[in-house]
Design a protein around this motif. Structure first.
Motif, PDB file in Angstrom:
ATOM      1  N   LEU A  92      44.786  43.402  47.563  1.00  0.00           N
ATOM      2  CA  LEU A  92      43.997  42.429  46.898  1.00  0.00           C
ATOM      3  C   LEU A  92      42.691  42.163  47.637  1.00  0.00           C
ATOM      4  N   SER A  94      39.263  39.863  47.421  1.00  0.00           N
ATOM      5  CA  SER A  94      38.477  38.932  46.429  1.00  0.00           C
ATOM      6  C   SER A  94      37.097  39.192  46.516  1.00  0.00           C
ATOM      7  N   ASN A  95      36.285  38.755  45.550  1.00  0.00           N
ATOM      8  CA  ASN A  95      34.839  39.092  45.191  1.00  0.00           C
ATOM      9  C   ASN A  95      34.487  40.400  45.960  1.00  0.00           C
ATOM     10  N   ILE A 101      35.677  38.919  40.257  1.00  0.00           N
ATOM     11  CA  ILE A 101      36.581  37.832  41.079  1.00  0.00           C
ATOM     12  C   ILE A 101      37.409  38.629  42.105  1.00  0.00           C
ATOM     13  N   ALA A 102      38.001  39.655  41.565  1.00  0.00           N
ATOM     14  CA  ALA A 102      39.214  40.257  42.361  1.00  0.00           C
ATOM     15  C   ALA A 102      39.393  41.924  42.104  1.00  0.00           C
ATOM     16  N   VAL A 104      42.414  44.341  42.615  1.00  0.00           N
ATOM     17  CA  VAL A 104      43.802  44.571  42.946  1.00  0.00           C
ATOM     18  C   VAL A 104      44.152  46.246  43.016  1.00  0.00           C
ATOM     19  N   SER A 126      40.477  34.470  38.587  1.00  0.00           N
ATOM     20  CA  SER A 126      41.188  34.698  39.766  1.00  0.00           C
ATOM     21  C   SER A 126      42.671  34.955  39.359  1.00  0.00           C
TER      22      SER A 126
END
Length: 375
Positions: A92, A94-95, A101-102, A104, A126
């Motif tokens: 994962l 972030s940003n 936002i994410a 994965v 998130s």
């Protein structure tokens, strides 16, 4: 009047929509994971995960499909996919860029095969435990469909291997004896020799063809007739043959080379060099077709059959060449109700029967291939 119950509650409609979407994703994945199947499955998997965008990568991290916005994140996804494929764990970031936002990356894992691909999800929120759990379950579902595709492919490879094994089991003694028989007619009856050469050529061309694992009964019987023609030329009046076929079953589909081992065993082991008759019948039995091969030869002890020794060895050579192979292929294609049935006793001959459905969805004979005209 009673009418069909409608899906009235939001929960029922949601369940129905989810199952429908899952079935749409399963269909392409059942062909295996490649660029085409990934592109077809991606929009449905995106709906299942609730992702803003979704990517699918191969086990090497190469991008197979991207569905939704943020195409500029595809390269970032492939980098993360390579890491996830090596580790076998979810990754994962972030940003990751472009306002997302994410990102994965969830590996697609098949038992005994490891990571077969990577699922990528881009989200504008998130990802909490619920969403991560949903991604895991969707990945597990996709993996199960890919695994089923591999099982289908393995079964097809096994079928091809079994057909090759049956071809290898076509008796070399028969080929040697057939050629010797033809040679014996060359000087005494050249026309007869030419006819037998053509029969032998057609027999071997059919037996060693590469087109498909299924054929129609008419083609199988035609090849049996060639085989018996060659054997009658060798044995003369000691071998009598009868073929009785109901015309309505000629187009029934059955496994390729399913009859050859039955007839060859009747000639080689049933008659065992004695004078006798081999009878081949094909009858209409409602939704099924029943094909039987019977000889009035030496027979065998039923206890040998009950012990499971369809391919028992006698004198270093299989006593019933290929019967277990044919039995397995019939059951694999049509179910356990469609194996071989053997009726025999010492001195009472042997009758081997197979029941084949007249129609079975998903099973069809290969299209006929043009044959070469004899010179």
């Amino acid at each position: 009047m009673r009418t069909r119950r409608e899906l009235t509650t939001p929960a029922e409609r949601a369940v129905h929509a989810t199952l429908h979407t899952a079935s749409l994703a399963a269909h392409p994945l059942r062909r295996g994971l490649d660029q085409q199947s990934a592109e077809e499955a991606a929009p449905h998997l995106r709906l299942l995960t609730g992702a803003d965008a979704l990517g699918i990568a191969s086990d090497d991290g190469d991008l197979l499909a991207w569905n939704g916005p943020y195409p500029e994140l595809a390269e970032r996804f492939t980098e993360l996919a390579r890491q996830s494929a090596v580790d076998g764990r979810r990754a994962l970031v972030s940003n990751p860029g472009s306002g997302a936002i994410a990102l994965v990356a969830q590996p697609l894992v098949v038992e005994d095969a490891g990571v077969v691909g990577v699922l990528g999800v881009v989200t504008n929120t998130s990802p909490g435990p619920g969403m991560l759990s949903a991604i895991t379950e969707v990945a597990r579902y996709a993996s199960s469909q890919i695994e089923l595709a591999e099982l289908d492919a393995s079964r097809a490879r096994l079928d091809r291997a079994e057909v090759r094994a049956l071809r290898a089991q076509i008796s070399p003694h028969f080929i040697y004896n057939a050629l010797n028989t033809i040679a014996s007619f060359v000087r005494t009856d050249p026309d007869r020799a030419r006819e037998l050469i053509l029969e032998f050529a057609d027999f071997t061309r059919y037996s060693f063809r590469t087109a498909g694992e299924f054929t129609v009964l008419a083609d199988e019987l035609r090849n049996i007739d060639r085989y018996l023609t060659l054997e009658r030329a060798r044995f003369g009046s000691a071998l009598q043959c009868k073929i009785q076929v109901a015309p309505e079953v000629l187009n029934v589909v059955l496994p390729f080379l399913a009859l050859q081992p039955l007839v060859e065993n009747a000639v080689r082991h049933g008659l065992a060099g004695k004078t006798g008759t081999v009878t081949v019948t094909a009858e209409d039995a409602g939704t099924d077709c029943v094909v039987s091969v019977e000889d009035d030869g030496v027979g065998m002890d039923p206890e040998v059959l009950r012990s499971g020794a369809l391919d028992a060895v006698e004198g270093g050579e299989s006593a019933h060449v290929g019967l277990a192979n044919v039995d397995d292929r019939l059951r694999a294609a049509f179910g356990n109700d469609y194996g071989l049935v053997v009726d025999t006793a010492p001195g009472a001959g042997t009758k081997v029967s197979m029941r084949v459905p007249k129609f079975r969805a998903g099973i069809a004979a290969a299209p006929p291939r043009p044959t070469m005209d004899p010179l």
